[in-house]
Motif scaffolding. Structure first.
Motif, PDB file in Angstrom:
ATOM      1  N   ASP A  47     -28.391  40.828 -11.997  1.00  0.00           N
ATOM      2  CA  ASP A  47     -28.363  41.265 -13.388  1.00  0.00           C
ATOM      3  C   ASP A  47     -28.576  42.774 -13.437  1.00  0.00           C
ATOM      4  OD1 ASP A  47     -28.191  41.110 -16.142  1.00  0.00           O
ATOM      5  OD2 ASP A  47     -30.249  40.444 -16.422  1.00  0.00           O
ATOM      6  N   CYS A  48     -28.095  43.386 -14.500  1.00  0.00           N
ATOM      7  CA  CYS A  48     -28.276  44.819 -14.708  1.00  0.00           C
ATOM      8  C   CYS A  48     -28.522  45.096 -16.183  1.00  0.00           C
ATOM      9  CB  CYS A  48     -27.029  45.604 -14.286  1.00  0.00           C
ATOM     10  SG  CYS A  48     -26.644  45.541 -12.529  1.00  0.00           S
ATOM     11  N   THR A  49     -29.235  46.177 -16.469  1.00  0.00           N
ATOM     12  CA  THR A  49     -29.358  46.695 -17.825  1.00  0.00           C
ATOM     13  C   THR A  49     -28.869  48.141 -17.795  1.00  0.00           C
ATOM     14  OG1 THR A  49     -31.627  47.461 -17.502  1.00  0.00           O
ATOM     15  CG2 THR A  49     -31.337  45.224 -18.362  1.00  0.00           C
ATOM     16  N   CYS A  78     -30.710  47.444 -11.931  1.00  0.00           N
ATOM     17  CA  CYS A  78     -30.106  46.219 -11.410  1.00  0.00           C
ATOM     18  C   CYS A  78     -31.086  45.540 -10.460  1.00  0.00           C
ATOM     19  CB  CYS A  78     -28.804  46.518 -10.656  1.00  0.00           C
ATOM     20  SG  CYS A  78     -27.467  47.112 -11.718  1.00  0.00           S
ATOM     21  N   GLN A 143     -35.356  51.355 -12.211  1.00  0.00           N
ATOM     22  CA  GLN A 143     -34.382  52.158 -12.956  1.00  0.00           C
ATOM     23  C   GLN A 143     -33.834  53.298 -12.095  1.00  0.00           C
ATOM     24  OE1 GLN A 143     -35.504  55.023 -16.275  1.00  0.00           O
ATOM     25  NE2 GLN A 143     -34.779  53.229 -17.411  1.00  0.00           N
TER      26      GLN A 143
END
Length: 173
Positions: A47-49, A78, A143
């Protein structure tokens, strides 16, 4: 205050009962023991933001006789070891396509200002086609800050106005 003898006896009896009940909960047993085990689990998926800051070339410019540069950053987080690509689309400026980007004037002003986005200062143009012009990386679980290098090349200056384009940054994983 006068308390009768019966009231004192009742209060004492209640205290004895409560003490006995409390000690029953704390009893020690010596007849043996048995054990059981259980697993504690959790599943993590790749998953990533992503979060992006505005790129502002500033105000108060007149003639665009020389290049104007500015930087911004995109923050990607991620999951550890997750490979990703970061792409930037062409934006919303009139005439923008692929890595050719324009900022548009407001209202009835049809003027545009050409600009470029780079992956590094003087480096490759940043686009949105994976494997061609996106920026690759690998997640670390924390991050990561990626810098966007912007440039308005020297060009004929359009009418005075505020010019804008909205870029969509996409992290592919």
């Amino acid at each position: 205050m006068l308390i009768s003898v019966n009231s004192r006896r009742l209060a004492a009896a209640i205290l004895v009962f409560c003490a006995a009940a409390a000690s029953a909960n704390a009893a020690v047993y010596n007849n043996g023991s048995r054990t059981a085990t259980f697993d504690v689990t959790m599943g993590l998926v790749a998953d990533c933001t992503i979060a992006a800051n505005a790129l502002n070339f500033g105000a108060g410019r007149g003639v665009l006789a020389t290049a104007v540069t500015a930087t911004s950053d995109i923050k990607v987080t991620c999951t550890n070891t997750t490979p990703f690509n970061l792409g930037l689309n062409e934006g919303t400026g009139t005439g923008s396509s692929g890595t050719t980007r324009y900022m548009s004037g407001t209202g009835a002003n049809a003027g545009t200002v050409k600009f470029n986005l780079y992956q590094a200062a003087g480096g490759a143009v940043w686009g949105n086609t994976q494997g061609t012009d996106t920026l690759g990386g690998t997640g670390s679980g924390t991050q990561q800050t990626l810098t966007v290098y912007g440039e308005i090349p020297a060009q004929a200056s359009p009418a005075p106005d505020t010019y804008k384009s909205t870029i969509t940054a996409t992290v592919y994983f």
